[in-house]
Enzyme design. Structure first.
Site, PDB file in Angstrom:
ATOM      1  CD  GLU A   1     -10.831 -48.595  27.840  1.00 53.43           C
ATOM      2  OE1 GLU A   1     -12.015 -48.954  27.897  1.00 53.43           O
ATOM      3  OE2 GLU A   1      -9.930 -49.277  27.304  1.00 53.43           O
TER       4      GLU A   1
ATOM      5  CD  GLU B   1     -14.749 -50.612  22.014  1.00 54.76           C
ATOM      6  OE1 GLU B   1     -15.719 -50.116  22.632  1.00 54.76           O
ATOM      7  OE2 GLU B   1     -13.705 -50.966  22.565  1.00 54.76           O
TER       8      GLU B   1
END
Ligand code: BGC
Length: 858
Positions: free
Chosen positions: A444, A721
C-alpha cells in the site's frame, strides 16, 4: 542578538527548487530586546551583497515569519540574500550571514531529450556518458530526471546523498527534476553513469498492482553544465550519443524489494535511443524534500528462531534500507526478508499482504557492501539466508525519510508516555518518505489524505513540515483539476489511469484539502500557503456543494467515517467501520471546510468569498442541527465520536448537557476509548477544552485494551494501525489490513503539547507569534519538559510537581512573541517576576520565567 534559520520558501539554501513565489523567513535568538523594531532584507547577485536586486529598506513592515517578495528570477542563477534586524533595546542590531538560493532551469528549454534503452532485458539499464574535461572546472551542475527511479554517479561516486529520486507524484501530471552541484566530482576524464530502477512509476504500486502504475519504459533526461576556470562552458545533454549497458540489478520494486546478481558481466554497451514522446513539457523543478539516511541502526540481537531461522532484531520498527557487508563464495545466494513482528518466536510477514519485501544477492565471490537502491522496507526483523557466520556489526539499518528538521521534544516522568512519544516520532519518520503515507511495509504505502490530515498538527509539533506538506498540497490541487475539485482518497491517485477508484472521494479524507493548509498557516504564520491552496480549498468545498445538491446527497455517498473505531454494532476483530453515522460526520466536516475556507478568504482579503462561505458554513450547520439533533438540542448521534464532534464544533448550545452525555458515555466503557480516525484526535483535546483534564489523563494513562499505553506495554515501537493490531498474547489480530507502523493514532501527541505542556498556537497571531499557555500537571507524570522550535522561535515549558503539591514552572518565550499564561490551581495572589497580569492570565514577553506555588483546589 543573532539571526538564524534564514529560509526561502521554508527551505535552507535551496538549490534547484520550484521558485514560483518567494517567501523569506528567519528567526532571532540571543537578543537583549524583546521585539523587532525594524528589519531589512536584501537580495543580490553577488556574494558581497553589492548592487542589490531587491532591497526592502529598513522598515517596520517585515514579518520574520514570511516576507513575500515579488521579483523576476533568471534561470540557473544564484541569488544571495541577507537580513538586518534592529530590536527595541536601544542600539541592538544584528546582520545575518549571507544566504543563498539557486534557481533551476525555469522556462529554459532542455539541451537534451529523454532517452531510453531498447535492449530486451529486465536487467536495469545504466546510461553512460564519458566527458573529456577541457580545463579545470569552476562550477558544474547536473539537472536530471530518470524514470522510474535513478541513481547517478560520476567516476563511480554517488551524486548527492538522496534516495528514491525523482520522488513520487502523479507522473501523468508533472515530473520533478533535481539539480546537483557536481563541481567536486568532475576530475580528469570523467564518466557520468545513471542507473534506473522501476520505482512507483513502472513497478507495481497501488491497488492495481497487476500492471505498471504509470508506464513500462525506463527514461532518462539529464543536462550537465560545466563552467571551466578559463570561462568557457560545456553543456552535455542526453541524446543518441549516450551509451547504455544492462547492469547487475536484475529486479527492483517498491513492494517486492531488489535482486542484485554480481556474477553477471555488464552487457556490451549499445547506443541509447531518444524517446518519441518527449514529456519534457511535464518537467518542473522539484518541490520534494531530499529523502536521505537519517539514522544508522545497529541490530539489537541475532535470534535463532524455533523454526531454525536466523533473524536480526533491529529493536525498532522503521522504514528504510540497510548496509550489509557480505563475503560469500561465488554463485552463493544471500537472501533477506523483512518483517515487523515475530509470531511464536518465528519470522513473520503475512501482514505485508502481497509485498514480498526481499533482497537477493548472488555473489561473485568478492567481499562487498550491499545497499538497495530502488526500494525501501518497513521493518524491525530481517530473516537472513545464506550467511552462516552472521555478525551484528556487518549490518546497519538505514532509516530513510524526507529531510524534516526536528522541532518539538517532550519528556515526562512517565516511561510509557515517553515511549509513546518516541513511537509517534518513529511513525512520522517511517511515513514521511516524500509523501505522507499510511504505512511503509505492505502493498500500500500510499498518500492517504485522511491519515495525513489527522496527524498534521502532531507532525508540525514534532518537526518542521512546511515544505514537506507544501509538495503534498500541490499534488492534491493538481489531481483535483481533472476530477472537478474532488479530492482523491490518496495522493497520488493514478486517476489518469482510469482505475475504478479514479475520482473516488469522501469526507474527512478529502477535507485534508482545507484542514492541512489551515494547519500550516496556524503553525508557520505564512499566508502564502493559503494563497497557493486557495483554489484547491475552494474547488473542494464547491465540489461538495454541487454533489450535495438540494437533497443532502453528500451525506449519503460512501464515507470511511470514524474508520477503525471500536463501536460498530456488528463488532468483530476485522471490522473497519465505526458506529458513528457517516452522514453526520460528513456534514460536520463539510461545514468545517466551508468555515476554514471563509477564514482563508478573510486572511487573503477575499471579502465576497468570506461572506459566501461563512453563510454556507452556517447553513450546513443549521441543516446538521435539524437532521441530527432533537428540537431541544439533544444529539441523536450519541457515540463517543458523535458527542466529541458536537462539542468540538459547538453545534448546539447546551454544551453542559452534551458534556455530561460524553462523560456518561465514556463511563459506560469504563472510561476506555472506542474512537477511530475521526474521534481519536478529538478525544483528549475536547475533554481538556471542557475542563475535564483528569478524564483526558485517565484515558491516556489507561494501560489496558484499548488505549495508547496498552500498545506500548505490548512492546510497540511505533504506532499501530488498529487498537488491537496485536493481541495481549503477542499474536497478530488479522492480516487483511494490519500495519504496525501507521501514524494516525499518534495524534495524541498534539494533546500532550497543547494540554499536558499547555502550548497553544493562536489563529489571530499564527506561527506561534502569540500563544496561550495552559500547562496541566499530573501526579503520575511527575514532571514534563517540553521544547518547541516554533517558526517564531524556541519555546520551553517545564513543570514539576513536588511532593507537597508545590508546582514549579519554568518557561522560555522567544524574541518577538507574547504569551498569555494561565496557571493551573494557583492561589489568586501568585506573582511572576516580569509578567503583567490581565485578569486570570499573566502576559509574558520574550525571556525566561520561573514560578513556584502550592496548588489549591486540587
Ligand atoms: C489505509 C488507511 C486509510 C484507509 C482508508 C487503509 O488501507 O491504510 O490508513 O486511510 O485504508 O480508509
Amino acid at each position: 542578538m543573532k539571526i538564524i534559520d534564514c529560509k526561502v520558501n521554508h527551505l535552507t539554501e535551496p538549490l534547484g527548487y520550484k521558485m514560483d513565489r518567494l517567501v523569506f523567513s528567519y528567526r532571532v535568538s540571543e537578543a537583549a530586546g524583546k521585539f523587532q523594531s525594524a528589519a531589512r532584507i536584501r537580495v543580490s547577485l553577488h556574494a558581497d551583497m553589492r548592487e542589490p536586486v531587491y532591497d526592502s529598506g529598513i522598515t517596520e513592515n517585515i514579518d520574520s515569519l514570511a516576507h513575500a517578495v515579488d521579483m523576476a528570477l533568471a534561470p540557473r542563477c544564484r541569488y544571495y540574500w541577507d537580513v538586518y534586524v534592529r530590536s527595541d533595546a536601544g542600539g541592538e542590531e544584528a546582520h545575518s550571514a549571507v544566504n543563498s538560493f539557486e534557481t533551476g532551469k525555469r522556462d529554459e528549454p532542455w539541451q537534451g531529450r529523454f532517452i531510453t534503452c531498447t535492449a530486451d532485458e529486465t536487467r536495469h539499464p545504466i546510461f553512460i556518458r564519458d566527458i573529456a574535461l577541457k580545463d579545470r572546472v569552476a562550477a558544474a551542475r547536473l539537472y536530471i530526471c530518470g524514470l522510474g527511479l535513478y541513481e547517478a554517479r560520476i567516476n563511480g561516486v554517488k551524486v548527492g546523498n538522496e534516495y528514491l529520486t525523482p520522488y513520487l507524484n502523479n507522473y501523468d501530471q508533472w515530473l520533478q527534476y533535481q539539480t546537483f552541484d557536481v563541481t567536486g566530482l568532475l576530475a580528469g576524464d570523467s564518466r557520468l553513469s545513471v542507473e534506473l530502477g522501476n520505482g512507483w512509476y513502472k513497478g507495481r504500486y497501488g491497488f492495481h498492482p497487476e500492471k505498471p502504475s504509470y508506464a513500462d519504459d525506463f527514461r532518462l533526461l539529464a543536462e550537465l553544465r560545466i563552467r571551466y576556470q578559463d570561462g568557457s562552458k560545456d553543456v552535455i545533454g542526453t541524446d543518441a550519443d549516450w551509451l547504455v549497458t544492462c547492469g547487475q540489478t536484475v529486479a527492483s520494486d517498491i513492494y517486492d524489494g531488489e535482486m542484485f546478481d554480481a556474477t553477471l558481466p555488464p552487457t556490451e554497451p549499445i547506443q541509447a535511443t531518444p524517446c518519441d514522446d518527449d514529456m519534457a513539457d511535464k518537467l518542473s523543478e522539484r518541490l520534494s524534500l531530499p529523502v536521505t539516511v537519517h539514522e544508522a541502526i545497529e541490530p539489537l540481537s541475532i535470534i535463532k528462531t524455533p523454526a531454525g531461522e536466523t533473524v536480526l532484531d533491529m529493536g525498532q520498527n522503521f522504514s528504510g534500507i540497510f548496509r550489509f557487508r557480505v563475503a560469500a563464495a561465488a554463485g552463493e545466494r544471500v537472501r533477506l526478508y523483512f518483517g515487523e513482528i515475530l509470531q511464536e518466536g518465528n519470522f513473520y510477514r503475512d501482514n505485508l499482504r502481497s509485498a514480498k519485501a526481499e533482497y537477493t544477492y548472488i555473489s561473485d565471490g568478492t567481499e562487498c557492501v550491499l545497499e538497495p537502491k530502488f526500494t525501501f522496507y518497513g521493518y524491525r526483523y530481517v530473516k537472513v539466508e545464506g550467511v552462516p557466520d552472521l555478525r551484528k556489526e556487518d549490518f546497519r539499518g538505514l532509516a530513510l525519510y524526507s529531510d524534516i528538521t526536528p522541532a518539538g521534544s517532550l519528556v515526562t516522568g512517565h516511561a510509557l508516555i515517553n515511549r509513546l512519544i518516541l513511537n509517534t516520532m518513529w511513525g512520522q519518520k517511517s511515513n514521511f518518505l516524500d509523501v505522507p503515507t499510511d504505512c511503509p511495509q505492505r502493498d500500500e504505502r500510499m498518500g492517504w489524505t485522511g491519515d495525513a490530515q489527522v496527524f498534521c498538527p502532531t507532525a508540525c509539533f514534532l518537526a518542521d513540515c512546511h515544505a514537506f506538506f507544501r509538495k503534498y498540497l500541490y499534488d492534491i490541487h493538481s489531481e483535483q483539476q481533472d476530477i472537478s475539485g474532488a479530492v482523491p482518497h490518496y495522493i497520488p491517485s493514478f486517476c489518469a489511469q482510469g482505475t475504478p477508484d479514479a475520482g473516488a472521494t469522501c469526507s474527512v479524507w478529502g477535507d485534508a484539502a482545507c484542514i492541512i493548509p489551515w494547519t500550516l498557516y496556524l503553525y508557520y504564520g505564512d499566508r502564502q500557503i493559503l494563497a497557493d491552496q486557495y483554489p484547491s480549498m475552494k474547488a473542494w468545498v464547491d465540489y461538495i456543494t454541487r454533489l450535495d445538491g438540494d437533497n443532502h446527497a453528500w451525506r449519503d455517498i460512501f464515507h470511511f467515517g470514524d474508520w477503525l473505531a471500536l463501536d460498530h454494532p456488528a463488532g468483530g476483530d476485522d471490522q473497519v467501520f465505526g458506529g458513528t453515522d457517516t452522514g453526520f460526520i460528513a456534514d460536520v466536516h463539510y461545514a468545517n471546510s466551508a468555515k476554514i475556507l471563509a477564514q482563508a478568504a478573510d486572511v487573503l482579503g477575499e471579502d465576497a468569498d468570506s461572506h459566501f462561505y461563512t453563510t454556507l458554513a452556517t447553513r450546513i450547520m443549521d441543516d446538521v442541527r435539524s437532521e441530527f439533533y432533537s428540537a431541544t438540542g439533544r444529539p441523536c448521534i450519541d457515540t463517543q465520536t458523535g458527542l466529541l464532534l458536537s462539542l468540538r464544533y459547538n453545534i448546539v448550545e447546551n454544551r453542559e448537557k452534551i458534556q455530561k452525555m460524553l462523560v456518561d458515555k465514556l463511563a459506560e466503557s469504563n472510561d476506555k476509548l472506542k474512537t477511530g480516525f475521526v474521534g481519536t484526535p478529538l478525544l483528549c483535546n475536547v475533554l481538556s477544552e471542557c475542563g475535564l483534564d483528569d478524564l483526558a489523563y485517565k484515558i491516556l494513562l489507561n494501560e489496558d485494551y484499548p488505549g495508547w499505553l496498552h500498545t506500548v506495554k505490548l512492546g510497540a515501537t511505533t504506532m499501530w494501525e488498529r487498537w488491537n493490531s496485536v493481541n495481549p498474547d503477542g499474536s497478530i489480530s488479522s492480516t487483511g489490513m494490519n500495519s504496525l507502523n501507521h501514524y494516525a493514532y499518534g495524534a495524541i501527541v498534539d494533546w500532550l503539547f497543547r494540554h499536558a505542556a499547555g502550548l497553544n498556537p493562536c489563529e489571530d497571531a499564527p506561527g506561534f507569534r502569540a500563544v496561550v499557555l495552559k500547562p496541566m500537571p499530573h501526579r503520575e507524570l511527575g514532571f514534563l519538559d517540553a521544547a518547541y522550535e516554533s517558526a517564531a522561535g524556541r519555546y520551553e515549558l517545564s513543570w514539576r510537581l513536588h511532593d507537597d503539591d508545590r508546582l514549579e514552572l519554568n518557561i522560555l518565550i522567544p524574541f518577538g512573541c507574547t504569551a498569555k499564561l494561565y496557571l493551573p490551581h494557583a492561589p489568586a495572589d501568585v506573582e511572576i517576576a516580569g509578567a503583567a497580569r490581565e485578569g486570570e492570565a499573566y502576559v509574558l514577553t520574550a525571556g525566561r520565567y520561573r514560578v513556584e506555588y502550592g496548588m489549591v483546589g486540587k
